[in-house]
Design a protein around this motif. Structure first.
Motif, PDB file in Angstrom:
ATOM      1  N   THR A  80       0.831  -1.203   0.000  1.00 54.02           N
ATOM      2  CA  THR A  80       0.000   0.000   0.000  1.00 54.02           C
ATOM      3  C   THR A  80       0.865   1.253   0.000  1.00 54.02           C
ATOM      4  O   THR A  80       0.500   2.260  -0.585  1.00 54.02           O
ATOM      5  N   LEU A  81       2.016   1.147   0.662  1.00 52.76           N
ATOM      6  CA  LEU A  81       2.927   2.281   0.700  1.00 52.76           C
ATOM      7  C   LEU A  81       3.266   2.761  -0.708  1.00 52.76           C
ATOM      8  O   LEU A  81       3.182   3.954  -1.039  1.00 52.76           O
ATOM      9  N   THR A  82       3.651   1.814  -1.541  1.00 53.70           N
ATOM     10  CA  THR A  82       4.028   2.135  -2.914  1.00 53.70           C
ATOM     11  C   THR A  82       2.843   2.713  -3.662  1.00 53.70           C
ATOM     12  O   THR A  82       2.962   3.678  -4.398  1.00 53.70           O
ATOM     13  N   MET A  83       1.693   2.070  -3.467  1.00 48.36           N
ATOM     14  CA  MET A  83       0.483   2.532  -4.132  1.00 48.36           C
ATOM     15  C   MET A  83       0.256   4.012  -3.834  1.00 48.36           C
ATOM     16  O   MET A  83       0.095   4.806  -4.739  1.00 48.36           O
ATOM     17  N   THR A  84       0.293   4.345  -2.523  1.00 45.42           N
ATOM     18  CA  THR A  84       0.003   5.736  -2.170  1.00 45.42           C
ATOM     19  C   THR A  84       1.070   6.654  -2.736  1.00 45.42           C
ATOM     20  O   THR A  84       0.766   7.711  -3.259  1.00 45.42           O
ATOM     21  N   ALA A  85       2.324   6.206  -2.647  1.00 42.74           N
ATOM     22  CA  ALA A  85       3.401   7.045  -3.174  1.00 42.74           C
ATOM     23  C   ALA A  85       3.171   7.312  -4.654  1.00 42.74           C
ATOM     24  O   ALA A  85       3.301   8.436  -5.128  1.00 42.74           O
ATOM     25  N   ALA A  86       2.810   6.263  -5.373  1.00 39.71           N
ATOM     26  CA  ALA A  86       2.671   6.398  -6.815  1.00 39.71           C
ATOM     27  C   ALA A  86       1.422   7.189  -7.184  1.00 39.71           C
ATOM     28  O   ALA A  86       1.392   7.870  -8.197  1.00 39.71           O
ATOM     29  N   LEU A  87       0.379   7.100  -6.345  1.00 41.80           N
ATOM     30  CA  LEU A  87      -0.880   7.755  -6.689  1.00 41.80           C
ATOM     31  C   LEU A  87      -0.909   9.227  -6.291  1.00 41.80           C
ATOM     32  O   LEU A  87      -1.696   9.997  -6.828  1.00 41.80           O
TER      33      LEU A  87
ATOM     34  N   VAL B 252      19.973  -0.270 -12.642  1.00 43.60           N
ATOM     35  CA  VAL B 252      18.837   0.284 -13.387  1.00 43.60           C
ATOM     36  C   VAL B 252      17.538   0.018 -12.629  1.00 43.60           C
ATOM     37  O   VAL B 252      16.706   0.920 -12.450  1.00 43.60           O
ATOM     38  N   ILE B 253      17.378  -1.222 -12.141  1.00 43.66           N
ATOM     39  CA  ILE B 253      16.140  -1.552 -11.425  1.00 43.66           C
ATOM     40  C   ILE B 253      16.016  -0.709 -10.152  1.00 43.66           C
ATOM     41  O   ILE B 253      14.961  -0.150  -9.862  1.00 43.66           O
ATOM     42  N   GLY B 254      17.142  -0.618  -9.415  1.00 49.68           N
ATOM     43  CA  GLY B 254      17.123   0.160  -8.172  1.00 49.68           C
ATOM     44  C   GLY B 254      16.735   1.606  -8.438  1.00 49.68           C
ATOM     45  O   GLY B 254      15.915   2.196  -7.736  1.00 49.68           O
ATOM     46  N   ARG B 255      17.299   2.156  -9.475  1.00 52.88           N
ATOM     47  CA  ARG B 255      17.012   3.527  -9.864  1.00 52.88           C
ATOM     48  C   ARG B 255      15.545   3.708 -10.250  1.00 52.88           C
ATOM     49  O   ARG B 255      14.900   4.694  -9.891  1.00 52.88           O
ATOM     50  N   LEU B 256      15.039   2.752 -11.012  1.00 51.72           N
ATOM     51  CA  LEU B 256      13.630   2.842 -11.418  1.00 51.72           C
ATOM     52  C   LEU B 256      12.734   2.863 -10.183  1.00 51.72           C
ATOM     53  O   LEU B 256      11.777   3.643 -10.102  1.00 51.72           O
ATOM     54  N   LEU B 257      13.054   2.009  -9.201  1.00 48.28           N
ATOM     55  CA  LEU B 257      12.257   1.972  -7.969  1.00 48.28           C
ATOM     56  C   LEU B 257      12.367   3.307  -7.240  1.00 48.28           C
ATOM     57  O   LEU B 257      11.362   3.875  -6.813  1.00 48.28           O
ATOM     58  N   ALA B 258      13.605   3.804  -7.116  1.00 49.87           N
ATOM     59  CA  ALA B 258      13.819   5.041  -6.363  1.00 49.87           C
ATOM     60  C   ALA B 258      13.123   6.214  -7.054  1.00 49.87           C
ATOM     61  O   ALA B 258      12.412   6.986  -6.417  1.00 49.87           O
ATOM     62  N   ASP B 259      13.300   6.303  -8.365  1.00 45.77           N
ATOM     63  CA  ASP B 259      12.802   7.477  -9.080  1.00 45.77           C
ATOM     64  C   ASP B 259      11.297   7.452  -9.320  1.00 45.77           C
ATOM     65  O   ASP B 259      10.721   8.440  -9.757  1.00 45.77           O
ATOM     66  N   THR B 260      10.653   6.318  -9.100  1.00 41.96           N
ATOM     67  CA  THR B 260       9.190   6.278  -9.223  1.00 41.96           C
ATOM     68  C   THR B 260       8.544   6.314  -7.846  1.00 41.96           C
ATOM     69  O   THR B 260       7.354   6.077  -7.708  1.00 41.96           O
ATOM     70  N   GLY B 261       9.350   6.555  -6.823  1.00 41.29           N
ATOM     71  CA  GLY B 261       8.801   6.625  -5.463  1.00 41.29           C
ATOM     72  C   GLY B 261       8.249   5.294  -4.997  1.00 41.29           C
ATOM     73  O   GLY B 261       7.298   5.224  -4.235  1.00 41.29           O
ATOM     74  N   SER B 262       8.835   4.204  -5.472  1.00 43.62           N
ATOM     75  CA  SER B 262       8.303   2.884  -5.135  1.00 43.62           C
ATOM     76  C   SER B 262       8.967   2.262  -3.917  1.00 43.62           C
ATOM     77  O   SER B 262       8.633   1.153  -3.537  1.00 43.62           O
ATOM     78  N   LEU B 263       9.928   2.967  -3.343  1.00 46.49           N
ATOM     79  CA  LEU B 263      10.644   2.371  -2.207  1.00 46.49           C
ATOM     80  C   LEU B 263       9.963   2.746  -0.901  1.00 46.49           C
ATOM     81  O   LEU B 263       9.366   3.808  -0.778  1.00 46.49           O
TER      82      LEU B 263
ATOM     83  N   PHE C 191       6.810  -2.014  -9.858  1.00 46.53           N
ATOM     84  CA  PHE C 191       6.647  -0.580  -9.616  1.00 46.53           C
ATOM     85  C   PHE C 191       5.581  -0.079 -10.564  1.00 46.53           C
ATOM     86  O   PHE C 191       5.135  -0.799 -11.454  1.00 46.53           O
ATOM     87  N   ARG C 192       5.134   1.145 -10.339  1.00 40.00           N
ATOM     88  CA  ARG C 192       4.144   1.666 -11.283  1.00 40.00           C
ATOM     89  C   ARG C 192       4.420   3.114 -11.645  1.00 40.00           C
ATOM     90  O   ARG C 192       5.046   3.858 -10.910  1.00 40.00           O
ATOM     91  N   THR C 193       3.959   3.432 -12.841  1.00 39.13           N
ATOM     92  CA  THR C 193       4.034   4.811 -13.293  1.00 39.13           C
ATOM     93  C   THR C 193       2.591   5.286 -13.390  1.00 39.13           C
ATOM     94  O   THR C 193       1.659   4.524 -13.105  1.00 39.13           O
TER      95      THR C 193
END
Ligand code: GTP
Ligand code: MG
Length: 614
Positions: free
Chosen positions: A3-10, A39-50, A95-97
């Protein structure tokens, strides 16, 4: 996704742009150390998925311990926290965009890659290939490209990484683009984009970088958002490899649940389904579900189970298909492209196991037609073996008929892996189905099975009532032996034991069912086919059938088996074993003075035909 990621992404995204339920599966490949994990770590960090604070926590930890921070550590740390519902599991990262959810499949080596692509639940829509700008294109960059092509993954984005190590120079990037495009072109892949990136400092991953002003293409994230989720396999013909067959536990409930994952197509209550390779047909009575109302239909991607109107006997390894759709191929010979990864070379003399869908069939390579090295694509002469990392076009001979599709028609049931001993040693795709000696008989048998009128009394109920499983026991052997005598002796003994048994005399067929056939040698295959058909009916009635014939060859027994499509054929050879290539289940030499019927009974017990000694 937690849910954390969801809220961050939304957060802060206007409602109309909020994520749909669409998700895209992307496999990430590349040579060792070229930067996949970063690359994966960066994608997670930069999409606020962490998880909040995670990145800082790990950076602090590295600093305290005087270690340079690595995104790979971050991924490892997240794996360890899996129990807390973090965004990562063994091979997949989520992760999600704003556009959709992504599932990144990390394929650290070839074997993992193949396992994921061929046997795993994950099927990639697209691929990211990571190439180190400084090191340039390496063998694995090419091999992975070849594999992607072989597996039909056409949406490819190439990341030219570590641009910081080459001072963000355009000329280095251009060189990689030119060289790698040329290679991919040969394997029929036109990449969607080449993106210059520096994953560690974060250039061009989610944000355009001012250090790469000469590049005007999309960032990695933007390039991902441009890709298409692959057309749902629901439009294709139904293919559901049978994973397991469950019995209902209630006494007297003879229904079976056929369970598996639908690889393609859809299935609804009332649909007529045909199982291959057996060709048995039934109608879907219900679709079973766990803890929810029973659905009327199910589609590609769903793991499900169904019950049948006619309780036909099917086993794991068969493929359920719809009667109104194109059937798969069924044969023991096929042409395939194989990617070999075994430590020992692929040899014609070795037996391997081929796994396709849920089927596992022993296989040999009967010819190697073309061998190439996947990293430079030049054909290699001398085709008696396939070395590790080579790709070959081969003809495979299976010991049992297999149901499959040609990979170009249906990918999921056209891919396989080869197992050497206990290890996956290669993978491949089916290029073509080839006829085998049983093709004619098999086609006739498939037609017969598809049209077969089923009794309401199932095979298993008969087996329970009669305390026996139906079997065709073939007594064959040297011309000089008394096969018929032994067959009749066995019949008498089993009958006295209370078995339902019948001796099918060849002579009885010759002047009856076979009256229109000449007795010449050329008619022998047709005699045997008819014997198989008669035996098939008697087996359907639940009987133990005993037949005697002189000097049957392995191929002749195979054609009888094909007619019966029953795993229940047992063979006994009497006397001297010269003159036939049949490997019998039981050999009784001439000078053997033991109680022969007892030895045959022991064989039947071993085959699970008769349940208890009597
Ligand atoms: P394997 O999983 O072992 O195949 O490696 P990988 O492809 O996951 O590579 P990883 O992300 O672990 O990166 C390998 C090394 O390259 C690490 O030390 C990273 O810090 C470094 N690296 C990754 N990206 C960059 C980059 O953009 N610039 C620089 N300078 N180093 C990078
Ligand atoms: Mg890694």
């Amino acid at each position: 996704m937690n849910t954390l990621t969801m809220t961050a992404a939304l957060d802060g995204i206007p409602v109309e742009m909020q994520p749909t339920r669409e998700s895209l599966q992307v496999v990430i490949t590349g040579h060792v150390d070229h930067g996949k994990s970063t690359v994966i770590g960066r994608l997670l960090a930069d999409t606020g998925s962490l998880p909040e604070g995670k990145l800082q926590q790990l950076k602090n930890y590295c600093e305290r311990n005087a270690k340079p921070f690595e995104y790979a550590f971050l991924l490892d740390a997240l794996k360890d926290e899996r129990a807390q519902g973090i965004t990562i599991d063994s091979a997949r990262v989520f992760f999600r965009t704003a556009r959709r959810q992504y599932i990144i499949i990390d394929a650290p080596g070839h074997i993992e890659f193949l396992k994921n692509m061929v046997t795993g639940a994950s099927r990639a829509d697209a691929a990211l290939v990571v190439i180190d700008a400084k090191e340039g294109i390496q063998e694995n960059s090419r091999r992975h490209g070849y594999l992607l092509s072989m597996l039909g993954i056409r949406q490819v984005v190439v990341l030219v990484n570590k641009m910081d190590l080459v001072d963000y120079q355009q000329s280095v990037f251009d060189d990689v683009v030119r060289e790698y495009s040329e290679f991919l072109d040969q394997v029929n892949i036109q990449p969607r984009h080449f993106v210059p990136v520096a994953a560690h400092p974060g250039d061009n991953i989610a944000q355009p970088s001012s250090r790469l002003p000469w590049y005007d293409g999309p960032t990695v994230l933007a390039a991902l958002d441009e890709l298409q989720a692959q057309a749902p396999a629901a439009d294709a013909a139904l293919r559901m490899p049978v994973q397991a067959v469950y019995k209902f536990t209630e006494l007297d409930d003879t229904r079976r649940i056929i369970a598996g994952t639908i690889e393609s197509g859809t299935l609804a209550v009332g649909d007529e389904v045909v199982f291959y390779p057996s060709g048995k047909k039934t109608t879907i009575a219900s679709i079973e579900a766990f803890n929810r109302p029973l659905p009327e239909r199910a589609a590609a991607g769903e793991a499900m189970g169904f019950t049948m109107k006619d309780q036909v006997y099917v086993a794991r390894g068969e493929i359920a298909t719809r009667a109104d759709q194109p059937a798969p191929h069924v044969t023991t010979r096929l042409k395939a492209s194989i990617f070999w990864l075994g430590k020992t070379p692929l040899l014609k003399t070795t037996e391997y196991k081929l796994k396709l869908g849920t089927a596992r069939v022993p296989v040999r390579v009967s010819s190697i037609e073309r061998v190439i090295d996947a990293s430079h694509l030049d054909p290699i002469a001398g085709h008696d073996r396939v070395e590790r990392h080579q790709v070959a076009e081969c003809v495979l001979d299976l010991t049992r008929p297999l149901a499959f599709d040609v990979a170009d028609d249906l990918a999921a049931t056209g891919r396989f892996v080869l197992v050497d001993g206990y290890e996956i040693a290669g993978g491949g795709i089916v290029r073509a189905a080839l006829p085998d000696p049983q093709t004619a008989v098999r086609e006739q048998v498939l037609r017969r099975n598809v049209r077969w009128d089923h009794s309401r009394v199932s095979e298993s109920r008969r087996a329970e009532r009669y305390s026996q499983r139906a079997v065709l026991l073939i007594v064959t052997g040297h011309q000089s032996t008394d096969r018929k005598g032994l067959a009749r002796e066995i019949e008498a003994r089993l009958f006295e034991d209370g078995r339902f048994v019948y001796f099918l005399g060849m002579g009885n067929l010759v002047h009856g069912v076979d009256a229109d056939l000449e007795s010449r040698h050329e008619a022998r295959p047709e005699h045997l086919r008819r014997m198989g058909e008669v035996a098939h009916i008697l087996l359907d009635a639940g009987l133990i059938v005993i037949a005697a014939a002189a000097g049957l060859t392995a191929a002749e027994v195979e054609s009888i088996r094909t007619a019966i499509t029953h795993d229940s054929v047992a063979t006994v050879w009497l006397g001297d074993r010269t003159g036939s290539d049949l490997v019998p289940d039981l050999h009784l030499p001439d000078d053997d003075s033991t109680d022969r019927p007892s030895r045959v009974k022991a064989l039947l017990q071993q085959h699970g035909v008769i349940y208890r000694a009597s």
